[in-house]
Design an enzyme around this catalytic site. Sequence first.
Site, PDB file in Angstrom:
ATOM      1  CG  LEU A   1      -9.483   5.609  22.439  1.00 21.91           C
ATOM      2  CD1 LEU A   1     -10.885   5.444  21.344  1.00 21.91           C
ATOM      3  CD2 LEU A   1      -8.167   5.177  21.755  1.00 21.91           C
ATOM      4  CG  ASP A   2      -4.626  11.282  21.532  1.00 23.68           C
ATOM      5  OD1 ASP A   2      -4.337  11.005  22.851  1.00 23.68           O
ATOM      6  OD2 ASP A   2      -3.547  11.089  20.557  1.00 23.68           O
ATOM      7  CE  LYS A   3     -11.621  18.369  21.176  1.00 22.01           C
ATOM      8  NZ  LYS A   3     -11.467  19.842  21.294  1.00 22.01           N
ATOM      9  CG  ASP A   4      -9.095  15.889  17.473  1.00 24.29           C
ATOM     10  OD1 ASP A   4     -10.442  16.078  17.645  1.00 24.29           O
ATOM     11  OD2 ASP A   4      -8.260  16.496  17.629  1.00 24.29           O
ATOM     12  CB  THR A   5      -8.051   8.858  18.536  1.00 17.54           C
ATOM     13  OG1 THR A   5      -6.846   9.414  18.252  1.00 17.54           O
ATOM     14  CG2 THR A   5      -8.085   7.457  17.994  1.00 17.54           C
TER      15      THR A   5
END
Length: 351
Positions: free
Chosen positions: A147-151
Amino acid sequence: MSAVQTIIVGDDDAEMRLDRWLKKRFPQLSQVAIEKMCRKGELRVDGGRVKAATRIEPGHQVRIPPLPEPGDMPERAERPLGPRVSDSDEEMIQSAVLWKDEHIIALNKPPGLPSQGGSGLGGRHVDGLTTALLFGFKERPKLVHRLDKDTSGVLLLARTDRVARALSEAFRSRTTRKIYWAAVAGVPHPRMGTIRYGLVKGGSGRGGDNEKMIAVHPRDIDKTEGAKRATTDYAVLDALATRASWCALVPITGRTHQLRAHMAELGHPIVGDGKYGGSGQENLGDGWGAQLGGEISKKLHLHARSITFDHPITKKRMTITAPLPEHMGRTWKSVGWHENDVPDDPFADDE
């Protein structure tokens, strides 16, 4: 070997984790040994089965099975390979566990924590914290997707190589189903649809951003170097007048930043997404702008709500669901959206 012991927890040890309490009294015990005793039911509190992370209270009676003497245990026995994890990070990542068995661990990844290391991401990431997720196993669990860092949201880890290969193949063959929740600027029209824009890296040339994906019209994908086809289903679940909406998103393909780039191309960037929402200007209801203003958090409002997959060993069809992170929960409360008011899969009747 010592005999079975029963120790009563004292006042000074209130709210201490069971594993730390044990290590304080029996320094020769490894985390692996403690997890194993818990799993086998040999370690009990007030007669009941426990986990290593169980909190103990004054007066609790802890049953401890026969233990090897300190000199009988190799100093480095069963020490896991991998980076050392701080107590606070160990507690954080273990509290993120949604579900586990002998084959799979499912986490609710916190926003802001990368899945893996990389350029500009620093050394603190899920993959580097897996030594805290052994739970009695000798091998560190392995990431099978990211998952993306901020997701935030559901992230699966495999506890064996066999399961890792099976889950990786399931992701490649698209037999898994991931549903994301997002708050987006404005209200997409129609309220349910499919986005088929291709994606290509922004590039590192003048004015380019190599970490940003550029949407490419379907008719131009084949003639655009580096462009890859990408497909996203979306459905509006609820709306705040014309200013914002709660959307369910299903990535049919798995391209970098796919959901973020697709929603921006649709004219409805995800709330808090400065990279794909322009300059971060406040959205006043026209469907553009990365922020809602007021007390709404400026963090990215994108959450991997659920994942459905066939268990590689039991073959049972499973769905793991993750509650919203704190900042999205506050937004939902502020605008009056309720998790229980929407279907688990709004696309089910459409398939």
